[in-house]
Motif scaffolding. Structure first.
Motif, PDB file in Angstrom:
ATOM      1  N   SER A 221      -4.156   0.579  30.987  1.00  0.00           N
ATOM      2  CA  SER A 221      -4.005   1.019  29.278  1.00  0.00           C
ATOM      3  C   SER A 221      -2.831   0.102  28.913  1.00  0.00           C
ATOM      4  O   SER A 221      -2.136  -0.615  29.402  1.00  0.00           O
ATOM      5  N   LEU A 222      -2.888   0.181  27.505  1.00  0.00           N
ATOM      6  CA  LEU A 222      -1.760  -0.293  26.587  1.00  0.00           C
ATOM      7  C   LEU A 222      -1.419   0.709  25.750  1.00  0.00           C
ATOM      8  O   LEU A 222      -2.280   1.192  24.927  1.00  0.00           O
ATOM      9  N   VAL A 223      -0.084   0.901  25.357  1.00  0.00           N
ATOM     10  CA  VAL A 223       0.304   1.728  24.447  1.00  0.00           C
ATOM     11  C   VAL A 223       0.646   0.798  23.068  1.00  0.00           C
ATOM     12  O   VAL A 223       1.193  -0.071  23.057  1.00  0.00           O
ATOM     13  N   LEU A 224      -0.025   1.140  22.008  1.00  0.00           N
ATOM     14  CA  LEU A 224      -0.005   0.481  20.808  1.00  0.00           C
ATOM     15  C   LEU A 224       0.894   1.164  19.793  1.00  0.00           C
ATOM     16  O   LEU A 224       0.658   2.492  19.598  1.00  0.00           O
ATOM     17  N   VAL A 225       1.951   0.448  19.138  1.00  0.00           N
ATOM     18  CA  VAL A 225       2.730   1.021  18.034  1.00  0.00           C
ATOM     19  C   VAL A 225       2.399   0.395  16.905  1.00  0.00           C
ATOM     20  O   VAL A 225       2.625  -0.935  16.764  1.00  0.00           O
ATOM     21  N   THR A 244     -15.754   0.431  25.036  1.00  0.00           N
ATOM     22  CA  THR A 244     -14.886  -0.064  26.319  1.00  0.00           C
ATOM     23  C   THR A 244     -13.542   0.656  26.112  1.00  0.00           C
ATOM     24  O   THR A 244     -13.025   0.841  27.350  1.00  0.00           O
ATOM     25  N   PHE A 245     -12.924   0.902  25.081  1.00  0.00           N
ATOM     26  CA  PHE A 245     -11.605   1.702  25.095  1.00  0.00           C
ATOM     27  C   PHE A 245     -11.434   2.811  24.520  1.00  0.00           C
ATOM     28  O   PHE A 245     -12.156   3.259  23.572  1.00  0.00           O
ATOM     29  N   ALA A 246     -10.808   3.890  25.278  1.00  0.00           N
ATOM     30  CA  ALA A 246     -10.763   5.094  24.896  1.00  0.00           C
ATOM     31  C   ALA A 246      -9.293   5.191  24.147  1.00  0.00           C
ATOM     32  O   ALA A 246      -8.438   4.362  24.672  1.00  0.00           O
ATOM     33  N   VAL A 247      -9.242   5.935  23.028  1.00  0.00           N
ATOM     34  CA  VAL A 247      -8.185   6.112  22.433  1.00  0.00           C
ATOM     35  C   VAL A 247      -7.542   7.717  22.483  1.00  0.00           C
ATOM     36  O   VAL A 247      -8.225   8.657  22.299  1.00  0.00           O
ATOM     37  N   GLU A 248      -6.232   7.641  22.595  1.00  0.00           N
ATOM     38  CA  GLU A 248      -5.362   9.018  22.679  1.00  0.00           C
ATOM     39  C   GLU A 248      -4.139   8.661  21.948  1.00  0.00           C
ATOM     40  O   GLU A 248      -3.277   7.815  21.914  1.00  0.00           O
ATOM     41  N   TYR A 249      -4.248   9.517  20.854  1.00  0.00           N
ATOM     42  CA  TYR A 249      -2.798   9.634  19.834  1.00  0.00           C
ATOM     43  C   TYR A 249      -1.772  10.083  20.606  1.00  0.00           C
ATOM     44  O   TYR A 249      -1.883  11.298  21.124  1.00  0.00           O
ATOM     45  N   LEU A 250      -0.389   9.443  20.788  1.00  0.00           N
ATOM     46  CA  LEU A 250       0.513   9.922  21.346  1.00  0.00           C
ATOM     47  C   LEU A 250       1.622  10.434  20.251  1.00  0.00           C
ATOM     48  O   LEU A 250       2.251  11.304  20.498  1.00  0.00           O
ATOM     49  N   GLN A 251       1.487  10.020  19.231  1.00  0.00           N
ATOM     50  CA  GLN A 251       2.398  10.263  18.122  1.00  0.00           C
ATOM     51  C   GLN A 251       1.855   9.674  16.708  1.00  0.00           C
ATOM     52  O   GLN A 251       0.999   8.529  16.559  1.00  0.00           O
ATOM     53  N   ARG A 252       2.015  10.657  15.891  1.00  0.00           N
ATOM     54  CA  ARG A 252       1.316  10.394  14.517  1.00  0.00           C
ATOM     55  C   ARG A 252       2.251  10.366  13.384  1.00  0.00           C
ATOM     56  O   ARG A 252       2.440  11.313  12.674  1.00  0.00           O
ATOM     57  N   GLY A 253       3.001   9.227  13.239  1.00  0.00           N
ATOM     58  CA  GLY A 253       4.088   9.250  12.224  1.00  0.00           C
ATOM     59  C   GLY A 253       5.330  10.070  12.284  1.00  0.00           C
ATOM     60  O   GLY A 253       5.291  10.474  13.403  1.00  0.00           O
ATOM     61  N   PRO A 254       6.220   9.871  11.182  1.00  0.00           N
ATOM     62  CA  PRO A 254       6.004   9.252  10.170  1.00  0.00           C
ATOM     63  C   PRO A 254       6.207   7.951   9.903  1.00  0.00           C
ATOM     64  O   PRO A 254       5.627   7.117   9.076  1.00  0.00           O
ATOM     65  N   GLU A 255       7.150   7.409  11.092  1.00  0.00           N
ATOM     66  CA  GLU A 255       7.450   6.056  10.877  1.00  0.00           C
ATOM     67  C   GLU A 255       6.688   5.204  11.794  1.00  0.00           C
ATOM     68  O   GLU A 255       6.568   4.021  11.648  1.00  0.00           O
ATOM     69  N   ALA A 256       6.000   5.949  12.830  1.00  0.00           N
ATOM     70  CA  ALA A 256       5.233   4.935  13.897  1.00  0.00           C
ATOM     71  C   ALA A 256       4.182   5.828  14.404  1.00  0.00           C
ATOM     72  O   ALA A 256       4.257   7.059  14.284  1.00  0.00           O
ATOM     73  N   TRP A 257       2.930   4.966  14.670  1.00  0.00           N
ATOM     74  CA  TRP A 257       1.707   5.804  15.171  1.00  0.00           C
ATOM     75  C   TRP A 257       1.723   5.077  16.461  1.00  0.00           C
ATOM     76  O   TRP A 257       1.700   3.919  16.672  1.00  0.00           O
ATOM     77  N   ARG A 258       1.758   5.958  17.550  1.00  0.00           N
ATOM     78  CA  ARG A 258       1.630   5.484  19.065  1.00  0.00           C
ATOM     79  C   ARG A 258       0.245   5.781  19.597  1.00  0.00           C
ATOM     80  O   ARG A 258      -0.278   6.988  19.503  1.00  0.00           O
ATOM     81  N   LEU A 259      -0.513   4.885  19.998  1.00  0.00           N
ATOM     82  CA  LEU A 259      -1.622   5.075  20.692  1.00  0.00           C
ATOM     83  C   LEU A 259      -1.796   4.588  21.952  1.00  0.00           C
ATOM     84  O   LEU A 259      -1.272   3.589  22.272  1.00  0.00           O
TER      85      LEU A 259
END
Length: 264
Positions: A221-225, A244-259
């Motif tokens: 996996s890779l965490v995208l900010v 190919t890639f499953a996506v899970e949101y770890l944070q939804r703003g307000p300053e950053a979205w982490r997936l």
């Protein structure tokens, strides 16, 4: 990374734009792979070894052939232009430095040193491309007795192949490896590298993510900010790699979205 090129004819202008577009793709691909290596290097994990191997493979497959193609086609003609002679001598010297940095990446035993070499490679390559876009291409495109489009005819290494290359994960699968999806040394989910693209220039941001994802093997996996909800990017990832890639949101703003992006 875009520049204004005044060409002697429309075909040359289009050729210059195509090279610049390929430069943007190469810069992003390199930046993503370097970012993944930097993110994994501190702990000297197998993920760092994979990231370095993918970075070297990219350089051997794309970056160095691109440089070689320039030396065969663009640089000899540009060197004959009095205004570009010293510039091209300097560009050729930079090619030697790029090759030396790739060799250092290939042979160093330390992941931390490899990350430093990779970062130096990225900085030099981006500066090199900027000079090609802002200086070399405009000189060739504006020269009335030079056909830039003719020089580039059939040169895939300069214009891009227009196809996806195999990733390190696919190579592992072909060789019989699991890519880390089983218990034979792959990640247990606790060592997930993070790619923060909030400070990456917008022109290469998506290409940077694509480059990093190319180095993520199956089962990893890779965490995208990101600075916003990256829905267009996710759509492009799905178009390029369907299912190919499953996506899970770890944070939804307000300053950053982490997936969390997981290679199935």
């Amino acid at each position: 990374m875009s520049t204004l090129t005044i060409a002697s004819d429309p075909q040359d202008a289009a050729a210059a734009e195509a090279v610049e577009a390929h430069h943007t793709q190469l810069a992003g691909d390199l930046a993503g792979r370097v970012a993944l290596l930097v993110a994994t290097a501190e702990h000297e994990t197998p993920a760092a070894d994979r990231a370095r191997a993918e970075l070297v493979a990219f350089c051997d497959r794309d970056l160095l052939p691109h440089a070689a193609a320039e030396e065969e086609t663009l640089y000899p003609v540009a060197h004959d232009l009095p205004a570009a002679r010293l510039l091209i001598d300097g560009m050729l010297a930079e090619h030697r430095r790029l090759a030396a940095l790739v060799d250092a990446l290939r042979t160093t035993g330390s992941a931390v040193q490899a990350a430093a070499d990779g970062r130096a490679l990225q900085v030099l390559f981006e500066e090199h491309l900027e000079k090609e876009n802002a200086l070399v291409l405009p000189l060739l495109a504006s020269a009335p007795d030079v056909s830039l489009s003719g020089l580039l005819a059939g040169m895939h290494e300069l214009l891009g192949h227009g196809e996806e290359h195999g990733t390190a994960a696919e190579a592992a699968t072909t060789a019989g490896g699991c890519g880390g999806a089983c218990g034979c040394g792959g990640s247990d989910g606790t060592d997930v590298p993070e790619l923060d693209v909030r400070d990456v220039p917008h022109a290469i941001r998506h290409a940077t993510v694509f480059g990093a994802l190319a180095a993520v093997p199956s089962g990893q996996s890779l965490v995208l900010v990101a600075p916003h909800d990256p829905l267009p990017l996710l759509g492009q990832i799905e178009d390029r790699h369907p299912g190919t890639f499953a996506v899970e949101y770890l944070q939804r703003g307000p300053e950053a979205w982490r997936l969390l992006l997981t290679h199935r």
